[in-house]
Design a protein around this motif. Sequence first.
Motif, mmCIF file in Angstrom:
data_model
loop_
_atom_site.group_PDB
_atom_site.id
_atom_site.type_symbol
_atom_site.label_atom_id
_atom_site.label_comp_id
_atom_site.label_asym_id
_atom_site.label_seq_id
_atom_site.Cartn_x
_atom_site.Cartn_y
_atom_site.Cartn_z
ATOM 1 N N ALA A 176 -40.601 46.955 126.882
ATOM 2 C CA ALA A 176 -40.625 47.975 125.823
ATOM 3 C C ALA A 176 -40.222 47.376 124.478
ATOM 4 C CB ALA A 176 -39.691 49.126 126.190
ATOM 5 N N THR A 177 -39.329 46.400 124.498
ATOM 6 C CA THR A 177 -38.853 45.748 123.280
ATOM 7 C C THR A 177 -39.902 44.819 122.686
ATOM 8 O OG1 THR A 177 -36.585 45.861 124.082
ATOM 9 C CG2 THR A 177 -37.027 44.251 122.361
ATOM 10 N N GLU A 178 -40.675 44.155 123.538
ATOM 11 C CA GLU A 178 -41.636 43.157 123.086
ATOM 12 C C GLU A 178 -42.938 43.749 122.546
ATOM 13 O OE1 GLU A 178 -41.774 40.934 126.777
ATOM 14 O OE2 GLU A 178 -40.642 39.293 125.840
ATOM 15 N N ARG A 179 -43.112 45.045 122.644
ATOM 16 C CA ARG A 179 -44.332 45.675 122.127
ATOM 17 C C ARG A 179 -44.440 45.459 120.627
ATOM 18 N NH1 ARG A 179 -46.636 49.797 125.461
ATOM 19 N NH2 ARG A 179 -47.396 50.719 123.527
ATOM 20 N N GLU A 180 -45.653 45.539 120.119
ATOM 21 C CA GLU A 180 -45.866 45.385 118.676
ATOM 22 C C GLU A 180 -44.984 46.373 117.908
ATOM 23 O OE1 GLU A 180 -49.490 45.872 115.531
ATOM 24 O OE2 GLU A 180 -49.938 44.927 117.459
ATOM 25 N N GLU A 181 -44.932 47.596 118.392
ATOM 26 C CA GLU A 181 -44.017 48.612 117.856
ATOM 27 C C GLU A 181 -43.021 48.899 118.980
ATOM 28 O OE1 GLU A 181 -42.244 50.808 115.146
ATOM 29 O OE2 GLU A 181 -44.121 49.770 114.696
ATOM 30 N N PRO A 182 -41.831 48.271 118.955
ATOM 31 C CA PRO A 182 -40.883 48.409 120.068
ATOM 32 C C PRO A 182 -40.567 49.866 120.392
ATOM 33 C CG PRO A 182 -40.129 46.742 118.535
ATOM 34 C CD PRO A 182 -41.304 47.422 117.886
ATOM 35 N N LYS A 183 -40.520 50.159 121.679
ATOM 36 C CA LYS A 183 -40.161 51.500 122.145
ATOM 37 C C LYS A 183 -38.675 51.486 122.479
ATOM 38 C CE LYS A 183 -44.558 53.162 123.741
ATOM 39 N NZ LYS A 183 -45.125 54.125 124.670
ATOM 40 N N LYS A 184 -37.869 51.741 121.463
ATOM 41 C CA LYS A 184 -36.420 51.647 121.616
ATOM 42 C C LYS A 184 -35.884 52.670 122.616
ATOM 43 C CE LYS A 184 -35.471 49.576 117.126
ATOM 44 N NZ LYS A 184 -34.672 49.653 115.903
ATOM 45 N N GLU A 185 -36.459 53.875 122.637
ATOM 46 C CA GLU A 185 -35.989 54.893 123.574
ATOM 47 C C GLU A 185 -36.207 54.436 125.016
ATOM 48 O OE1 GLU A 185 -38.167 55.593 121.074
ATOM 49 O OE2 GLU A 185 -36.808 56.604 119.692
ATOM 50 N N THR A 186 -37.372 53.873 125.292
ATOM 51 C CA THR A 186 -37.677 53.377 126.635
ATOM 52 C C THR A 186 -36.756 52.227 126.999
ATOM 53 O OG1 THR A 186 -39.990 54.034 126.376
ATOM 54 C CG2 THR A 186 -39.513 52.432 128.104
ATOM 55 N N ALA A 187 -36.533 51.323 126.058
ATOM 56 C CA ALA A 187 -35.622 50.203 126.301
ATOM 57 C C ALA A 187 -34.220 50.722 126.597
ATOM 58 C CB ALA A 187 -35.602 49.263 125.096
ATOM 59 N N ALA A 188 -33.770 51.698 125.820
ATOM 60 C CA ALA A 188 -32.421 52.249 126.013
ATOM 61 C C ALA A 188 -32.273 52.899 127.376
ATOM 62 C CB ALA A 188 -32.104 53.251 124.907
ATOM 63 N N ILE A 189 -33.271 53.667 127.798
ATOM 64 C CA ILE A 189 -33.215 54.334 129.106
ATOM 65 C C ILE A 189 -33.090 53.296 130.216
ATOM 66 C CG2 ILE A 189 -34.599 55.649 130.776
ATOM 67 C CD1 ILE A 189 -35.672 57.236 128.294
ATOM 68 N N ASN A 190 -33.891 52.233 130.138
ATOM 69 C CA ASN A 190 -33.860 51.214 131.181
ATOM 70 C C ASN A 190 -32.578 50.391 131.141
ATOM 71 O OD1 ASN A 190 -36.433 51.199 132.858
ATOM 72 N ND2 ASN A 190 -37.173 51.511 130.787
#
Length: 147
Positions: A85-99
């Motif tokens: 989720a962090t490495e995406r072009e537009e990081p998905k911080k919410e997804t990273a935080a949940i995991n």
Amino acid sequence: MSEKQGGISQSASRASGIITLQAAIGNNNQQTSGTQLSKSETDRELSTAEVVELLNQIAECLRVSALPDATREDAITYLNAAKKATEREEPKKETAAINLKEMAETLESATKTVEASKSLWEKVQPILVQVEKWLGVAAGSLWTYLS
């Protein structure tokens, strides 16, 4: 019966403001490590590359840990999802935080039952604090495990 020689082996490296310290100490070469940002770097937001490097350091801590295989695999699965989720072009911080929260829960539960995971949590927690700053508001309830 042979006895291993004691001693201390240390190394330090710095990349993009992230300082990594590692040491092997004593007769059984207990390994300790720590990560911190240099003082001038703590006032700015981490780059995505720096966060990925911190997540890689957590992965290494997990890889060499003495956790039961099932616990290690669960923690690594959550960490890998956070990293993706962090490495995406537009990081998905919410997804990273949940995991990362799920990984933290897994490790915290293990520290209550497995002695070996206590020192692992002590290594991982300061790294997560740095990542939490990057996550900002998305970190949400991850703070529960970091304070």
